[in-house]
Design a protein around this motif. Sequence first.
Motif, short mmCIF file in Angstrom:
data_model
loop_
_atom_site.label_atom_id
_atom_site.label_comp_id
_atom_site.label_asym_id
_atom_site.label_seq_id
_atom_site.Cartn_x
_atom_site.Cartn_y
_atom_site.Cartn_z
N THR A 32 -50.09 24.93 39.51
CA THR A 32 -49.54 24.91 40.58
C THR A 32 -48.12 25.70 40.74
OG1 THR A 32 -50.45 22.69 40.88
CG2 THR A 32 -48.78 23.42 42.42
N PRO A 33 -47.93 26.59 41.44
CA PRO A 33 -46.40 27.32 41.46
C PRO A 33 -45.55 26.40 42.15
CG PRO A 33 -47.87 28.32 43.00
CD PRO A 33 -48.95 27.15 42.34
N VAL A 34 -44.27 26.85 42.22
CA VAL A 34 -43.42 25.88 42.90
C VAL A 34 -43.02 26.96 43.95
CG1 VAL A 34 -40.92 25.28 42.96
CG2 VAL A 34 -42.57 24.62 40.92
N LEU A 35 -43.11 26.72 45.13
CA LEU A 35 -42.78 27.52 46.31
C LEU A 35 -41.44 26.54 47.02
CD1 LEU A 35 -46.15 27.87 47.47
CD2 LEU A 35 -45.18 29.38 46.06
N THR A 36 -40.47 27.51 47.66
CA THR A 36 -39.45 26.86 48.29
C THR A 36 -38.91 28.01 49.47
OG1 THR A 36 -37.50 25.83 48.22
CG2 THR A 36 -37.73 27.36 46.64
N ASP A 37 -38.43 27.29 50.67
CA ASP A 37 -37.61 27.85 51.51
C ASP A 37 -36.24 27.64 51.41
OD1 ASP A 37 -37.82 25.57 52.57
OD2 ASP A 37 -38.53 26.29 54.51
N GLY A 38 -35.86 26.71 50.52
CA GLY A 38 -34.51 26.49 50.34
C GLY A 38 -34.17 24.93 50.96
N VAL A 39 -35.22 24.80 51.89
CA VAL A 39 -35.00 23.26 52.58
C VAL A 39 -36.10 22.40 52.05
CG1 VAL A 39 -35.25 21.83 54.64
CG2 VAL A 39 -33.75 24.28 54.53
N VAL A 40 -37.50 22.95 52.15
CA VAL A 40 -38.61 22.34 51.56
C VAL A 40 -39.03 23.02 50.27
CG1 VAL A 40 -41.15 21.82 52.19
CG2 VAL A 40 -39.22 21.52 53.84
N THR A 41 -39.64 22.00 49.43
CA THR A 41 -40.07 22.60 48.06
C THR A 41 -41.56 22.17 47.87
OG1 THR A 41 -38.07 22.90 46.93
CG2 THR A 41 -40.12 22.74 45.57
#
Length: 359
Positions: A7-16
């Motif tokens: 599972t990769p880690v994805l983030t938009d800076g607010v939600v991960t």
Amino acid sequence: MPFPAETPVLTDGVVTLRAPRPEDLPGAIERNTEDSDGTFDADDALRWMTYGIPEAWSTGTRLVFVIEHQGRYAGTVGLAPDSNGNASVHYGLGSWARGAGVASRAVRLALEFGFTVCGFHVIHWWARVGNWPSRRVAWATGFHLGPTIPALAEDRGRRTDAWTGWIGPDDPRSPRQPWFVNPVLETSRLRLRAWRDDQVDRITTARTNQATAHFLPFIPQPFTAEDARFWLKDMAEQAAAGLRFNWCVADRGTDVAIGNVTLYNVATRIDGELGYWAHPDAQGRGLMAEALRRVADWYFSPGGFGGRRLVIRTAASNKAARRVAESAGFRPRGLDRAAFALGDKTVDDRAVYDLLPTD
């Protein structure tokens, strides 16, 4: 179709978005037991977080991420691939994280992953009819809304109708049309607000009468509780599609519903149109004219809707509706000859009124 082994880690800076961790378990249990009618208990949550999600990921049957917000477990979002190179999206949040755009952010991250990494052609969404939070997330993230499909889903052992939608890799991840939310408008005597489900009896009484049957023959007579519930659902659908505002006109002191004002034909912001009706115990007191004036003030206000012109159309022989329009300050603009069908199968002229912000 190749998927990442881990599972990769994805983030938009607010939600991960990330894989589950042991410290997520209390939050997962809390989320899945918040619904008192649910069947997913603490043991189920433990099995899903510990074994279910990793196994689903390893087999490629469902690509599930934990949603992290403010450093804690907020819910999950997942993509379920199908044999056609597409996927469906599913998501859920704990109550503490709702209303702040967390689910929309999570879905956008999942969509980007699904299209760019997994190569899905189309991602589908569905939710049982009435699940407005899920629909609002689909709307906010740019899904095309498709047909409502009868008996598509199962809800606690019963078949239920479901809303559907889809999105492609090149579609914007933002709303395709406005979603109207009624502002609360007040006068000295009135409060204009959204209708509630507990006011069905006031609706049925107001819409079951000879005048309604004559001037609005498309409305069922008698207007039953089932008709009222359908009408409430339809008004909610119209608001979600950016087509209509619909206010319950209530007594400001008692909050009792006394009428309705609908604003529609607003796509161009040039001509909006008003429709209205009153409960029998509210007629003859100038209340509906007062309600129309308040809606007009909001409609023309730059801080409100910012419209330019309001129109009212009614049967030329509908003296009560015409008195309300004139009392609210609308100006007569003439008659459209033989343009209004009546309940007795005859055709009346249609009286047209309008109002400008300068009037």
